[in-house]
Design an enzyme around this catalytic site. Structure first.
Site, PDB file in Angstrom:
ATOM      1  N   LYS A  64      25.840  -1.826 -21.165  1.00 57.64           N
ATOM      2  CA  LYS A  64      25.821  -3.292 -21.297  1.00 57.64           C
ATOM      3  C   LYS A  64      24.740  -3.790 -22.257  1.00 57.64           C
ATOM      4  O   LYS A  64      24.888  -4.850 -22.855  1.00 57.64           O
ATOM      5  CB  LYS A  64      25.642  -3.955 -19.928  1.00 57.64           C
ATOM      6  N   GLY A 127      16.772  -4.544  -8.431  1.00 52.10           N
ATOM      7  CA  GLY A 127      17.240  -3.816  -9.608  1.00 52.10           C
ATOM      8  C   GLY A 127      16.861  -4.540 -10.891  1.00 52.10           C
ATOM      9  O   GLY A 127      16.656  -5.759 -10.884  1.00 52.10           O
TER      10      GLY A 127
END
Length: 250
Positions: A64, A127
């Protein structure tokens, strides 16, 4: 026939391939969706060259952020987030033009905004990968203050052992952007003081398999409102199709 697809590694079972091929069949769209499992992002030009019918791609982990160097343009959201999960492929004068978008932020904000209450002023994001950047952007756009939680010490992030019961009471929205608890490791969950949660706590897990992760289950035991990533997944897939077909949305 137009072609769409997903790039990532490893791919295993992909939601996108079944969702889009079913959509094409049901709506009589002359197109096909394929998985492109590439071991390195540098394989992307090869995929594009050997599939001139490609009109759009989805991007999943670990690419990504890495894919951005191959793109000709970015939407304002993708630019601000620094992560792309949708690429529109167009051809002009024998040149292939790639524009990157982020539909994760659309799927996430649309699926969580109805659950945000006045007491939800601060959020913890578990995260620090590409998905967490979209979640951060989405939460801030909804007016929440955010704080990242990482396994290791990082700039602009705290570690799990710094998440105290008092912090849980202050940061009432917690979003899991890690793979912890994903099938087949469904008995695992992020290391948090779940006992400090209550009915004002909102837990959101990007994971949708299993549909109730241990993270959600343990929060629910203490009265937390819980939601998994399935609606986000459907909404971001819908947004991908809009981007590919020129109906750009905010």
């Amino acid at each position: 026939m137009d072609k769409y697809g997903l790039i990532g590694y490893p791919l295993g079972h992909s939601f996108s391939i079944s969702y889009f091929n079913e959509k094409f069949q049901n709506e009589g769209i002359d197109a096909v969706y394929e998985n492109y499992e590439i071991p390195d992002i540098d394989n992307l030009p090869e995929i594009l060259d050997s599939n001139p019918e490609l009109r759009g791609l989805n991007v999943t982990i670990p690419y990504k952020q890495q894919v951005i160097k191959y793109l000709d343009a970015l939407s304002p959201e993708a630019q601000a987030i620094g992560a792309v999960n949708v690429i529109k492929v167009t051809h002009k004068d024998r040149k292939t033009i790639l524009k990157g978008y982020n539909s994760d932020v659309i799927g996430f904000t649309r699926s969580i905004e109805a659950l945000i209450e006045p007491c939800h002023k601060k959020a913890l994001i578990l995260g620090t990968g590409g998905a967490s950047k979209a979640i951060n952007y989405g939460l801030q756009s909804l007016g929440l203050e955010t704080l990242f939680v990482s396994r290791t010490a990082k700039e602009n992030a705290i570690t799990y052992n710094q998440v105290t019961p008092d912090l849980i009471k202050e940061y009432k929205v917690i979003v899991n952007c890690t793979p912890i608890g994903m099938y087949p490791h469904a008995d695992e969950c992020p290391n948090l003081p779940y006992y400090a949660m209550d009915s004002h706590t909102l837990l959101y897990d990007l994971i949708y398999n299993p549909d109730e992760t241990m993270f959600l289950k343990r929060g629910k035991e203490h009265g937390a409102t819980v939601v998994n990533g399935l609606e986000m997944l459907l909404l971001q897939a819908f947004a991908s199709w809009e981007f590919w077909n020129g109906k750009e949305q905010k």
